[in-house]
Design an enzyme around this catalytic site. Structure first.
Site, PDB file in Angstrom:
ATOM      1  N   CYS A   1       0.851  -1.194   0.000  1.00  0.00           N
ATOM      2  CA  CYS A   1       0.000   0.000   0.000  1.00  0.00           C
ATOM      3  C   CYS A   1       0.888   1.245   0.000  1.00  0.00           C
ATOM      4  O   CYS A   1       1.831   1.333   0.785  1.00  0.00           O
ATOM      5  CB  CYS A   1      -0.883  -0.031   1.242  1.00  0.00           C
ATOM      6  SG  CYS A   1      -1.623   1.557   1.599  1.00  0.00           S
TER       7      CYS A   1
ATOM      8  N   ASN B   1       8.942   0.201 -10.079  1.00  0.00           N
ATOM      9  CA  ASN B   1       8.720  -0.366 -11.405  1.00  0.00           C
ATOM     10  C   ASN B   1       7.245  -0.300 -11.770  1.00  0.00           C
ATOM     11  O   ASN B   1       6.396  -0.819 -11.032  1.00  0.00           O
ATOM     12  CB  ASN B   1       9.167  -1.830 -11.424  1.00  0.00           C
ATOM     13  CG  ASN B   1       9.184  -2.411 -12.826  1.00  0.00           C
ATOM     14  OD1 ASN B   1      10.129  -2.181 -13.582  1.00  0.00           O
ATOM     15  ND2 ASN B   1       8.142  -3.127 -13.199  1.00  0.00           N
ATOM     16  N   GLU B   2       6.949   0.378 -12.871  1.00  0.00           N
ATOM     17  CA  GLU B   2       5.575   0.439 -13.397  1.00  0.00           C
ATOM     18  C   GLU B   2       4.531   0.633 -12.299  1.00  0.00           C
ATOM     19  O   GLU B   2       3.669  -0.228 -12.073  1.00  0.00           O
ATOM     20  CB  GLU B   2       5.258  -0.818 -14.217  1.00  0.00           C
ATOM     21  CG  GLU B   2       6.021  -0.890 -15.518  1.00  0.00           C
ATOM     22  CD  GLU B   2       5.619  -2.089 -16.378  1.00  0.00           C
ATOM     23  OE1 GLU B   2       4.864  -2.951 -15.891  1.00  0.00           O
ATOM     24  OE2 GLU B   2       6.050  -2.154 -17.520  1.00  0.00           O
TER      25      GLU B   2
ATOM     26  N   CYS C   1      -6.069   1.400  -3.355  1.00  0.00           N
ATOM     27  CA  CYS C   1      -6.124   0.468  -2.231  1.00  0.00           C
ATOM     28  C   CYS C   1      -7.197   0.958  -1.271  1.00  0.00           C
ATOM     29  O   CYS C   1      -7.450   2.162  -1.176  1.00  0.00           O
ATOM     30  CB  CYS C   1      -4.738   0.439  -1.589  1.00  0.00           C
ATOM     31  SG  CYS C   1      -4.685  -0.359   0.024  1.00  0.00           S
TER      32      CYS C   1
ATOM     33  N   CYS D   1      -7.504   0.130   2.189  1.00  0.00           N
ATOM     34  CA  CYS D   1      -7.190  -0.239   3.577  1.00  0.00           C
ATOM     35  C   CYS D   1      -7.375   0.966   4.509  1.00  0.00           C
ATOM     36  O   CYS D   1      -7.657   2.083   4.053  1.00  0.00           O
ATOM     37  CB  CYS D   1      -5.768  -0.793   3.669  1.00  0.00           C
ATOM     38  SG  CYS D   1      -4.500   0.480   3.532  1.00  0.00           S
TER      39      CYS D   1
ATOM     40  N   CYS E   1      -5.201   3.971   3.893  1.00  0.00           N
ATOM     41  CA  CYS E   1      -5.689   4.789   2.779  1.00  0.00           C
ATOM     42  C   CYS E   1      -6.887   5.631   3.201  1.00  0.00           C
ATOM     43  O   CYS E   1      -7.004   6.793   2.803  1.00  0.00           O
ATOM     44  CB  CYS E   1      -6.017   3.909   1.579  1.00  0.00           C
ATOM     45  SG  CYS E   1      -4.515   3.311   0.786  1.00  0.00           S
TER      46      CYS E   1
ATOM     47  N   GLU F   1      11.928  -0.571 -21.093  1.00  0.00           N
ATOM     48  CA  GLU F   1      11.626  -1.951 -21.480  1.00  0.00           C
ATOM     49  C   GLU F   1      11.125  -1.881 -22.908  1.00  0.00           C
ATOM     50  O   GLU F   1      10.079  -1.268 -23.177  1.00  0.00           O
ATOM     51  CB  GLU F   1      10.553  -2.567 -20.591  1.00  0.00           C
ATOM     52  CG  GLU F   1      11.034  -2.808 -19.182  1.00  0.00           C
ATOM     53  CD  GLU F   1       9.968  -3.458 -18.300  1.00  0.00           C
ATOM     54  OE1 GLU F   1       9.083  -4.173 -18.820  1.00  0.00           O
ATOM     55  OE2 GLU F   1      10.021  -3.234 -17.079  1.00  0.00           O
TER      56      GLU F   1
END
Ligand code: GAL
Length: 680
Positions: free
Chosen positions: A107, A141-142, A151, A153, A156, A303
């Protein structure tokens, strides 16, 4: 120009590394990307750091003339960490914790995870921040991929309340902005605020739902900033900070995400199962979007497809010549680094079918030979390309707020905001007219033509900038639903098209959906042709102004028959156009042809054959250099007609008149006059 591949030393026996480095050197590599998923090797257990293997890998590569782009490993928090702090896992809308077994399982608002993040990033930044063999940083990454931007939770929820307090100040202001009086949803205090999680149906209040998307995107940006601050405090100037962004996806506002980065980057896989292989404009658009994330600046590809993608089943393998033409497309559209994914295909785990340059066996084969050829060519082209970028005269605005608002309520069957942008984009791509794809907040004053597809909501500053743009001589194209909503996602109570009524000189008197079975068309008043329109109509009245708007096309049927469907108005030094319906391709192209003409915008190559892409890189600082890329994406020969005389940058031949492009082939041309400036 950087050229290389993603390399994962932790996945291969150390005895093999040198063979890889040697092969890479022979293919003219000068860069690799490493470590973005190596957390468990960098910190095998809490507080026990081991970067020695990475030191050895960086060192070995450097001995072969290859520098390293380092990824921070936070997209793959290790099992030991997740077992210690299971509250780090994201929660879905049903309140279920997402478990271990994939990646991106954390998260963004979890403070415990922030602590672990800071520790591992500090270890790396302190170790490599002053190491000139490291030439850049990729954060995480991405972000947001595989549905991880949002999210639900408790961390959040708390962060969302704080975000709302910052934005609105009082709970009453939230109630008003969202219109919570409807269905007794009023909040008496901040404690009562909730997330748009599982409810009777998922149609949450549009104000709440849009703010949650904005908040989630901001949470990713804030998490990224936490890492950027650490790296920036340690990194030397020659180490730019970037993130591998994802072009057309909309889970994050990539303009915001890019603000703190030194440059934007893209991961590009043109041959995906989900994308038609015969639509190279799809990949081109991802590049143009990435260039636009920082307002039209060159970027890196971190990439780049080099083999068949696949997790459970495989997408098509690039045929001979295909890696090369996709690579040239990337370079042509402003990529200053090409890093293939991945060096060698992994024999195990979920990506054992995701193919790289080398097959599982690790011996060089035909893809390696193709990459090697590209390496040799790019080495030759590098001096010609240094300092060049794409400088279009046309800008297309893509807004995340509008994308999200339409995602929540598409207004009409089958509508997708991004597809609508693509319809415009395809026109310019096919005509060989370069385009920048920009934020509504970008500076668009230098463009001759500006298109704002479905700009349903906009900030005051954008409304003002659009008025000024047209007044100062710009050509602006707006279309249906423009101005229909306020920034808080409520419908506007102004007459449509809201704040642009005077500027466009029109009143949208009525609107509605066109059902699939209905035969509605428009009659193009300049050519007499008739085109089909679908999904949405707006019946337009021309305002009785001093210089009134003119109809360009009228409806051929419906109760709004003969009312204007497309209009244009001369406003001070510029023109404002309005398209009130969804036009079929030929209709849209016919209207755009007229508008492009009016704006004085021309194609790089008139009558570009279908399947041939034309893009040019020109001097970024206004010099006269022009490098023209012609890419034949088809399996048949194509002939392009060159009116000027050009030098072929790879063969050094002089060319003029008809130029034959072999199937899958690429030509890189430059004007002879630019040679002395380049090399002299
Ligand atoms: C990308 C990701 C890489 C790798 C690749 C192939 O989306 O960034 O780490 O997973 O896909 O699946």
């Amino acid at each position: 120009m950087y050229f290389g591949a993603c390399y994962y030393p932790e996945q291969w026996p150390e005895e093999r590394w040198e063979t890889d480095a040697r092969l890479m050197q022979q293919a003219r590599f000068n860069a690799v990307r490493m470590a973005e998923f190596a957390w468990t090797r960098l910190e095998p257990s809490e507080g026990q750091y081991d970067l020695s293997w990475l030191d050895r890998a960086i060192d070995l590569m450097d001995r072969y003339g290859i520098r390293t782009i380092l990824g921070t490993p936070t997209a793959g928090p290790p099992k030991w960490l997740m077992d210690l702090h299971p509250d780090i896992y994201q929660q879905d809308i049903y309140g279920r914790r997402k478990g271990f077994g994939a990646r991106r399982h954390y998260c963004f608002n979890n403070s415990t995870f922030h602590t672990y993040t800071k520790r591992i990033v500090t270890q790396m930044a302190e170790r490599y921040g002053s190491d000139s063999r490291v030439i850049g940083w990729q954060i995480d990454n991405e972000f947001g991929m595989i549905d991880t931007a949002r999210c639900y939770c408790d961390s959040c929820l708390n962060a969302f309340k704080a975000w709302l307090q910052q934005k609105y100040g009082t709970i009453d202001a939230v109630n008003e902005a969202w219109g919570t009086i409807f269905s007794s949803q009023t909040f008496r205090s901040w404690d009562e605020v909730h997330l748009p999680a599982y409810a009777v149906h998922q149609h949450h209040n549009p104000g709440l739902a849009l703010d949650f998307r904005r908040f989630s995107s901001d949470s990713v940006c804030a998490y990224q900033k936490l890492q950027i601050d650490i790296i920036r405090a340690n990194a030397i100037k020659s180490q730019p900070i970037t993130h591998n962004e994802m072009g057309k996806y909309n889970h994050i506002d990539f303009y915001e995400l890019s603000k703190e980065l030194d440059l934007s980057s893209l991961d590009i896989y043109p041959n995906m199962k989900s994308e038609p292989k015969d639509r190279p404009s799809y990949a081109a658009e991802q590049h143009d979007m990435t260039r636009g994330f920082k307002g039209g600046r060159n970027y890196w590809v971190l990439e780049h497809q080099s083999g068949a993608p696949g997790a459970l089943t495989m997408a098509p393998t690039p045929v001979p010549g295909e890696i090369r033409r996709w690579t040239y497309q990337s370079v042509a559209r402003g990529a200053d680094a090409i890093v293939y994914f991945r060096w060698r295909t992994l024999p195990y785990s979920i990506e054992e079918l995701w193919h790289g340059i080398l097959q599982h066996h690790g011996d060089p084969g035909r893809k390696y030979e193709e990459v090697k050829r590209i390496g040799q060519e790019l080495e030759k082209l590098a001096p010609l390309l240094t300092g060049t970028t794409v400088k279009p005269k046309v800008a297309l605005i893509r807004s995340y707020d509008n994308d999200w608002a339409f995602e929540l309520q598409p207004h009409m069957q089958g509508y997708e905001y991004i597809k609508h942008i693509e319809a415009y984009y395809a026109y310019f791509y096919e005509r060989g007219i370069p385009v920048d794809i920009l934020s509504p907040e970008a500076d668009f004053t230098k463009y001759s033509l500006l298109i704002t597809p479905n700009l349903m909501m906009a900030k005051e500053s954008t409304v003002t900038a659009l008025h000024r743009y047209v007044a100062n001589g710009g050509c602006w194209v707006a279309d249906f639903r423009t101005g229909a909503k306020e920034w808080n996602n409520q419908m506007t109570q102004k007459r449509l098209p809201g704040p642009y009524r005077e500027l466009l000189g029109i009143d949208v008197e009525d609107y509605g959906v066109i059902e699939a079975h209905e035969e509605i068309g428009i009659h193009d008043l300049s050519t007499g042709a008739t085109y089909r329109s679908s999904q949405w109509y707006e019946s337009i009245e021309l305002l009785p102004l001093g210089s009134p708007a003119q109809p360009m096309a009228v409806y051929t049927s419906g109760y709004y028959k003969d009312t204007p469907a497309v209009t244009r108005r001369a406003f001070q030094k510029g023109h404002a156009f309005y398209i009130g319906t969804v036009l079929e391709k030929q209709g849209l192209y016919a209207i755009l042809d007229q508008i492009v003409d009016e704006a004085g915008v021309t194609s790089l190559i008139p009558n570009l054959p279908a399947g041939v892409e034309a893009v040019a890189r020109v001097d970024a600082d206004g010099g006269g250099r022009e490098v023209l890329f012609l890419i034949n994406h088809t399996a048949v020969e194509a002939v392009v007609s060159l009116s000027d005389s050009w030098s072929d940058a790879l063969s050094d031949q002089q060319l003029k008149g008809p130029l034959v492009l072999n199937p899958q082939d690429v030509k890189v041309l430059h004007q002879p006059k630019t040679i002395p400036m380049l090399f002299g």
